[in-house]
Design a protein around this motif. Structure first.
Motif, PDB file in Angstrom:
ATOM      1  N   ARG A  17      -2.687   0.572  -2.221  1.00 20.47           N
ATOM      2  CA  ARG A  17      -1.976  -0.613  -2.051  1.00 20.47           C
ATOM      3  C   ARG A  17      -1.773  -1.564  -3.219  1.00 20.47           C
ATOM      4  O   ARG A  17      -2.757  -1.983  -3.820  1.00 20.47           O
ATOM      5  CB  ARG A  17      -2.962  -1.542  -0.811  1.00 20.47           C
ATOM      6  CG  ARG A  17      -1.974  -2.732  -0.601  1.00 20.47           C
ATOM      7  CD  ARG A  17      -2.656  -3.245   0.728  1.00 20.47           C
ATOM      8  NE  ARG A  17      -1.949  -4.557   1.204  1.00 20.47           N
ATOM      9  CZ  ARG A  17      -2.199  -5.188   2.347  1.00 20.47           C
ATOM     10  NH1 ARG A  17      -3.035  -4.774   3.327  1.00 20.47           N
ATOM     11  NH2 ARG A  17      -1.523  -6.373   2.542  1.00 20.47           N
ATOM     12  N   PRO A  18      -0.472  -1.541  -3.767  1.00 16.63           N
ATOM     13  CA  PRO A  18      -0.665  -2.375  -4.926  1.00 16.63           C
ATOM     14  C   PRO A  18      -0.814  -3.901  -4.552  1.00 16.63           C
ATOM     15  O   PRO A  18      -0.861  -4.390  -3.442  1.00 16.63           O
ATOM     16  CB  PRO A  18       0.980  -2.086  -5.219  1.00 16.63           C
ATOM     17  CG  PRO A  18       1.661  -2.031  -4.107  1.00 16.63           C
ATOM     18  CD  PRO A  18       0.484  -1.012  -3.256  1.00 16.63           C
ATOM     19  N   VAL A  39       5.034  -6.488  -5.022  1.00 14.37           N
ATOM     20  CA  VAL A  39       5.901  -6.336  -3.895  1.00 14.37           C
ATOM     21  C   VAL A  39       7.007  -5.305  -3.936  1.00 14.37           C
ATOM     22  O   VAL A  39       7.369  -4.632  -2.917  1.00 14.37           O
ATOM     23  CB  VAL A  39       6.582  -8.031  -3.549  1.00 14.37           C
ATOM     24  CG1 VAL A  39       7.644  -7.881  -2.578  1.00 14.37           C
ATOM     25  CG2 VAL A  39       5.540  -8.901  -3.174  1.00 14.37           C
ATOM     26  N   ALA A  40       7.655  -5.230  -5.180  1.00 15.70           N
ATOM     27  CA  ALA A  40       8.756  -4.431  -5.398  1.00 15.70           C
ATOM     28  C   ALA A  40       8.108  -2.785  -5.243  1.00 15.70           C
ATOM     29  O   ALA A  40       8.880  -2.100  -4.633  1.00 15.70           O
ATOM     30  CB  ALA A  40       9.133  -4.462  -6.665  1.00 15.70           C
ATOM     31  N   THR A  41       7.030  -2.567  -5.619  1.00 16.73           N
ATOM     32  CA  THR A  41       6.234  -1.300  -5.449  1.00 16.73           C
ATOM     33  C   THR A  41       6.210  -1.011  -3.988  1.00 16.73           C
ATOM     34  O   THR A  41       6.475   0.018  -3.416  1.00 16.73           O
ATOM     35  CB  THR A  41       5.117  -1.007  -6.203  1.00 16.73           C
ATOM     36  OG1 THR A  41       5.572  -1.341  -7.901  1.00 16.73           O
ATOM     37  CG2 THR A  41       4.477   0.140  -6.191  1.00 16.73           C
ATOM     38  N   ALA A  88       6.277  -8.149   0.807  1.00 15.90           N
ATOM     39  CA  ALA A  88       6.167  -6.729   1.074  1.00 15.90           C
ATOM     40  C   ALA A  88       5.961  -6.544   2.558  1.00 15.90           C
ATOM     41  O   ALA A  88       5.656  -7.337   3.210  1.00 15.90           O
ATOM     42  CB  ALA A  88       4.759  -6.286   0.213  1.00 15.90           C
ATOM     43  N   CYS A  89       6.356  -5.288   3.017  1.00 16.04           N
ATOM     44  CA  CYS A  89       6.373  -5.119   4.136  1.00 16.04           C
ATOM     45  C   CYS A  89       5.024  -4.962   4.959  1.00 16.04           C
ATOM     46  O   CYS A  89       5.074  -5.594   6.035  1.00 16.04           O
ATOM     47  CB  CYS A  89       6.825  -3.701   4.447  1.00 16.04           C
ATOM     48  SG  CYS A  89       8.619  -3.272   3.705  1.00 16.04           S
ATOM     49  N   VAL A  90       3.885  -4.641   4.031  1.00  9.33           N
ATOM     50  CA  VAL A  90       2.705  -4.713   4.735  1.00  9.33           C
ATOM     51  C   VAL A  90       2.036  -6.061   4.627  1.00  9.33           C
ATOM     52  O   VAL A  90       0.917  -6.275   5.300  1.00  9.33           O
ATOM     53  CB  VAL A  90       1.863  -3.879   3.902  1.00  9.33           C
ATOM     54  CG1 VAL A  90       2.284  -2.385   4.001  1.00  9.33           C
ATOM     55  CG2 VAL A  90       1.756  -4.280   2.323  1.00  9.33           C
ATOM     56  N   ALA A 104      -0.711   0.296   7.259  1.00 11.32           N
ATOM     57  CA  ALA A 104      -1.286   1.069   5.950  1.00 11.32           C
ATOM     58  C   ALA A 104      -2.544   1.707   6.346  1.00 11.32           C
ATOM     59  O   ALA A 104      -3.647   1.286   5.870  1.00 11.32           O
ATOM     60  CB  ALA A 104      -1.472  -0.057   5.038  1.00 11.32           C
ATOM     61  N   ARG A 105      -2.499   2.735   7.190  1.00  9.08           N
ATOM     62  CA  ARG A 105      -3.565   3.520   7.904  1.00  9.08           C
ATOM     63  C   ARG A 105      -3.016   4.731   8.137  1.00  9.08           C
ATOM     64  O   ARG A 105      -2.031   4.992   8.194  1.00  9.08           O
ATOM     65  CB  ARG A 105      -4.263   2.518   8.993  1.00  9.08           C
ATOM     66  CG  ARG A 105      -3.204   2.334  10.074  1.00  9.08           C
ATOM     67  CD  ARG A 105      -3.913   1.734  11.243  1.00  9.08           C
ATOM     68  NE  ARG A 105      -3.016   1.383  12.302  1.00  9.08           N
ATOM     69  CZ  ARG A 105      -3.401   1.243  13.723  1.00  9.08           C
ATOM     70  NH1 ARG A 105      -4.861   1.128  13.753  1.00  9.08           N
ATOM     71  NH2 ARG A 105      -2.587   1.161  14.481  1.00  9.08           N
TER      72      ARG A 105
END
Length: 477
Positions: free
Chosen positions: A35-36, A44-46, A88-90, A97-98
């Motif tokens: 997770r960046p 966010v971009a990544t 960011a989506c997350v 994210a799991r």
């Protein structure tokens, strides 16, 4: 320079680049399980580019569930003009994210946004998911399992079996009144009124939590009538002598203001508080005269005052902490405490009105004089409460609230069950009941300075003046 490139990649370049990278080799663990730092533009971009590596195309985002093709495609273009384009989506989909990679909660809008109150969209809409109003997606539904209004799946054209689940993340212009027509029309299946109703206004605070505004001509007209009446009452109060001054209105107002400030910033303020509690709220003087008369007055007066105080408390609390559990409970008409309290206080007022009517028209004791002003006052309050109960029953019948939730409204819920037997479309009838209740309520508020009900203002003021100045109560004029 690197930061600028990554920042720009949110909208265009990095999506296709990551898609190519993901498609050229087999994914390894760290492609997903990392997770960046999404608190930076680069992170966010990544993070978003990684999500788009699968979710940007139908081919890589389609899943099969119960023999239906579920599309989890998200179009990058839908974020171009969105305030979420740098999120960011997350950060919204917090539980994806799991492993296994799925969501149980959906996007968590309230991690960043607070619940809006009465004035923002005419009602708190606590049973409605944020996306149902704020996304450009048109289809909404009432979820029978959760009793919430949420987005419905979109069936893809030409798909066999149909393709479902794709949602446009572009945000709706909620300032456009047509946005509300998504639910508020006479054929809706989500239990919404057929008409978009105005928000309850400042005048409604007398009985309900409401917005601190006047946002409809009816409310403005009633407020104007109330203001004129109050000004006439104040003008009448200053006709007589004030602290020995008989002529100058300016001097009278000055002397009155000085007396008020001297009282508030002296030990006399304790006398004011004592009088407010014992003589005005608990009506001690009436109790000394007659327990029966006190009981009748208390049923009406105490219930109205407590509702008013709770409404003001709710408004202040919600403005300070709109996401607090207590604030949310007090603005929720379906919360057990709120539903029970408002039904109980309404019943108290109705019992007091019925008792007063029996006294005036059946018992007719010698000391009770029935005047047309008294009858109008009793009629307005009684009709207001009855219409409130009927509107509550129609709302429960219309929205289809689960019985285990609705039952706390111990008058509204039985009424709703009876209403279910009538051949009426409550989506259409409810707005008429709402406006009838509002008009009667506004008539009651606007009439306070003019008719017999002006004693609600005059009597407490008289009590306060007597106690503060030490006036002999036997010398009342």
């Amino acid at each position: 320079m690197t930061a600028l490139m990554l920042f720009a990649a949110i909208d265009k370049p990095m999506v296709s680049e990551m898609q190519g990278a993901a498609g050229a080799r087999e994914l390894v663990c760290l492609d997903c399980h990392r997770r960046p730092n999404v608190n930076t533009n680069e992170g966010v971009a990544t993070s978003r580019a990684f999500c788009f590596s699968c979710h940007a195309t139908p081919e890589s985002s389609t899943r099969n569930l119960d023999d239906r093709n579920i599309s989890l495609q998200v179009e990058a273009a839908s974020f171009q003009n969105s305030p979420h384009r740098f999120v960011a989506c997350v950060q919204c989909h917090t539980d994806v994210a799991r492993s296994p990679h799925r969501t149980d909660m959906g996007a968590q809008c309230r991690d960043c946004h607070t619940v809006h109150g009465e004035g923002t969209a005419s009602a708190p809409h606590l049973r409605v998911d944020c996306q149902a109003c704020h996304f450009t997606h048109e289809a909404v539904m009432q979820d029978g399992d959760t009793d919430r209004i949420r987005l419905a799946a979109i069936d893809g054209a030409g798909e066999m079996p149909p393709l479902t689940g794709r949602v446009d993340h572009a945000l709706q212009d909620t300032t456009d009144p047509e946005t509300c027509r998504r639910c508020h029309h006479d054929q809706n299946a989500v239990g919404a009124p057929a008409a978009v109703l105005p928000a309850k206004s400042l005048l409604c605070v007398a009985c309900h939590p409401a917005s601190w505004s006047l946002n409809h001509p009816l409310f403005m007209l009633a407020a104007l009538a109330l203001l004129v009446g109050l000004l006439l009452m104040v003008r009448f109060w200053f006709v007589g002598s004030v602290k020995g001054e008989d002529e100058s209105l300016h001097q009278k107002i000055g002397l009155t203001s000085e007396a008020v400030w001297n009282t508030l910033f002296s030990r006399k303020v304790l006398i004011v508080l004592k009088t407010l509690l014992l003589d005005i709220f608990l009506q001690r003087r009436i109790l000394k005269e007659s327990v029966q008369r006190w009981s009748m007055h208390a049923l009406i007066f105490v219930a109205i005052v407590v509702r008013f105080l709770l409404s003001v408390f709710t408004g202040v609390l919600f403005s300070l902490n709109p996401d607090g559990d207590l604030a949310l409970a007090l603005i929720d008409k379906n919360h057990p405490f709120t539903a029970f309290f408002y039904d109980l206080s309404g019943l108290m007022i109705l019992l007091g009105i019925a008792w007063a009517a029996v006294q005036r028209f059946v018992v007719k004791p010698p000391h009770v004089l029935t005047e047309i002003k008294d009858n109008i006052a009793l009629g307005l309050i009684g009709l207001l409460v009855v219409l409130g109960f009927v509107a509550a029953g129609a709302r429960i019948a219309m929205t289809g609230i689960a019985p285990e939730v609705a039952v706390h409204s111990f008058i509204g819920y039985p009424l709703s069950r009876l209403m279910d037997l009538l051949p009426l479309d409550w989506r259409i009838v409810y707005p008429w009941l709402w406006y009838a209740h509002a008009v009667v309520g506004l008539a009651f508020i606007a009439s306070l300075p003019y008719g017999k009900l002006k004693h609600v203002i005059n009597v407490p003021l008289t009590y306060l003046l007597e106690e503060v100045d030490g006036t002999d109560k036997s010398k009342r004029v």
